[in-house]
Scaffold this active site. Structure first.
Site, PDB file in Angstrom:
ATOM      1  N   GLY A 209       0.841  -1.115  -0.040  1.00 14.32           N
ATOM      2  CA  GLY A 209       0.133  -0.083   0.062  1.00 14.32           C
ATOM      3  C   GLY A 209       0.693   1.445  -0.078  1.00 14.32           C
ATOM      4  N   ASN A 210       0.144   2.292   0.389  1.00 18.04           N
ATOM      5  CA  ASN A 210       0.974   3.467   0.345  1.00 18.04           C
ATOM      6  C   ASN A 210       0.517   4.336   1.762  1.00 18.04           C
ATOM      7  OD1 ASN A 210      -0.990   5.540  -0.538  1.00 18.04           O
ATOM      8  ND2 ASN A 210      -1.208   4.020  -2.387  1.00 18.04           N
ATOM      9  N   ARG A 211       0.764   5.711   1.825  1.00 16.35           N
ATOM     10  CA  ARG A 211       0.905   6.392   3.242  1.00 16.35           C
ATOM     11  C   ARG A 211      -0.322   7.338   3.049  1.00 16.35           C
ATOM     12  NH1 ARG A 211       6.145   7.927   5.809  1.00 16.35           N
ATOM     13  NH2 ARG A 211       4.641   8.481   7.119  1.00 16.35           N
ATOM     14  N   SER A 212      -0.989   7.441   1.794  1.00 16.87           N
ATOM     15  CA  SER A 212      -1.925   8.553   1.711  1.00 16.87           C
ATOM     16  C   SER A 212      -3.248   8.426   2.689  1.00 16.87           C
ATOM     17  CB  SER A 212      -2.691   8.385   0.130  1.00 16.87           C
ATOM     18  OG  SER A 212      -3.663   9.297   0.302  1.00 16.87           O
TER      19      SER A 212
END
Ligand code: CTP
Length: 403
Positions: A209-212
């Site tokens: 995933g990512n940190r958004s």
């Protein structure tokens, strides 16, 4: 929006959701707003005056006859940059639809030149009643922003449309409406906003995933609601209260987001792609991957399709308007401008909102710095501003482009 913090008149009427108004005051204060509460006599059956007075730091207006020498309802109406009534009961809406001014809050609303936002909350039967529907239509026709209630648990075990939306989100919308003035330039427009970050599962319990956090997308959606748009939020793994007055759809992975956006884009006037979309997906294992001593599992990545570029290729006559984001690690402004301009051209969208994500401080924060570019070059630079202000600026640019 002027340089000073917005002054918000929060009206509270007599429904059970009145208890949530305390949270609205708290969030408005956290946003830096000056808050004055005006309560109807029925609201005082649910919440004590001292609660609002303590949270707002100001006296509460409860009667037309209180401090009559200072004509409180007149000065309160004139001082407000926005009036938010949360909750607004069916009875209160009926009274203001009829132009009544028999308590301090209805008198303030009748006096108001500032934008008025109503957050109705009541039982489903009352909300769906033809009399309420007619009053809502009348008030909307007169320029008031009447938010759709949420659907969900009501006072008792029953559920349905009629719930007060999340207090934090109501505060955000009032904040944006205060900056927007009484004209709602996105009225009649349908705006789709993607928010958050996709997750690509590599086995049933793990993902890439990512940190958004989704805060920027939610701020844009809040501003779009405040500017009068019909808003659809497509949320990817966002842990924030739903945006009041908007329809929220959920999409966890790149594939789910793509199918939701493509279907919603067909009816949209503008699509804002603020979600951080995975560039690579993983060939997922059907069973949980077990660890074996000394062995590291190998993930097989596959590049995903570019959703924004696809929307751009497939649109007709420039609709919907497409707004992309460019998250870059570029602390030099010239480098950020070059990278954003390249992304604008490569994706074929109309506007790019570029931000420097070096050091990852921006993720989950309430503030950010962005540069808004179109094919004529940089248009607007907003440095260390609340995301709600940035959301308002993006929506104003969209409204200008939609004409
Ligand atoms: N985007 C998209 N589909 C993807 C990747 C990104 O629609 N598969 C959209 C994002 O929502 C954003 C814009 O494209 O509006 C730019 O995303 P960003 O992550 O900054 O750029 P990428 O296209 O992924 O390029 P790179 O990671 O190489 O900078």
């Amino acid at each position: 929006m002027t340089g000073r913090p917005p002054s918000v008149l929060l009206g509270v009427t007599g429904g059970i959701a009145a208890y949530k108004s305390a949270e609205v005051v708290r969030r408005l204060r956290d946003l830096g707003c000056e808050v004055t509460v005006a309560a109807t006599p029925s609201a005082l059956n649910f919440v004590g005056e001292a609660t609002w007075a303590a949270l707002s730091g100001r006296p509460v207006l409860t009667s037309l006859w209180q401090r009559a020498e200072s004509v409180g309802h007149v000065s309160a109406a004139r001082a407000a940059d926005v009036i938010l009534v949360a909750p607004a009961t069916a009875d209160f809406m009926a009274r203001i639809a009829a132009g009544r001014s028999d308590d301090v809050l209805s008198a303030i609303v009748l006096m108001a030149k500032a934008p008025v936002v109503l957050a109705p909350a009541m039982h489903t039967e009352m909300w769906l009643n033809a009399a309420t529907a007619a009053n809502v239509a009348l008030l909307r026709g007169r320029g008031m922003l009447v938010l759709e209630p949420d659907s969900g648990r009501l006072t008792g075990p029953d559920s349905g449309p009629g719930r007060l939306p999340a207090p934090e989100s109501l505060a955000d919308i009032a904040y944006c409406a205060a900056g927007a003035g009484p004209d709602r330039p996105l009225r009649g427009r349908r705006v789709v906003v993607t928010a958050g970050g996709t997750r690509e599962a590599w086995d049933p319990v793990r993902w890439l995933g990512n940190r958004s956090s989704g805060r920027m997308g939610y701020a844009i959606a809040s501003a779009a609601v405040a500017l009068g748009a019909e808003v659809v939020v497509i949320a990817s793994n966002v842990d924030l209260p739903d945006v009041a007055g908007a329809l929220t759809l959920r999409a966890g992975s790149h594939a789910e987001l793509e199918s939701a956006v493509v279907s919603e884009a067909a009816r949209a006037d503008a699509v804002v792609m603020s979600a951080a979309v995975a560039d690579f997906t993983v060939l997922a294992q059907a069973e949980k991957v077990k660890k074996t001593a000394g062995e590291a599992p190998v993930l097989h990545l596959r590049q995903t399709s570019d959703i924004l570029a696809g929307l751009s290729r497939n649109r007709r006559q420039g609709r919907p308007l497409l707004i992309g984001f460019a998250a870059e690690t570029a602390s030099e402004p010239q480098v950020l401008i070059r990278l954003a301009a390249e992304k604008l051209a490569a994706k074929g969208c109309d506007i790019i909102v570029a931000n420097d994500v070096s050091g990852s401080a921006v993720f989950g924060d309430d503030r950010a710095s962005v540069l808004i570019l179109d094919h004529d070059g940089p248009q607007l630079h907003l440095a260390d501003e609340p995301k709600l202000i940035i959301g308002g600026a993006v929506c104003t640019v969209i409204a200008g482009r939609l004409g």
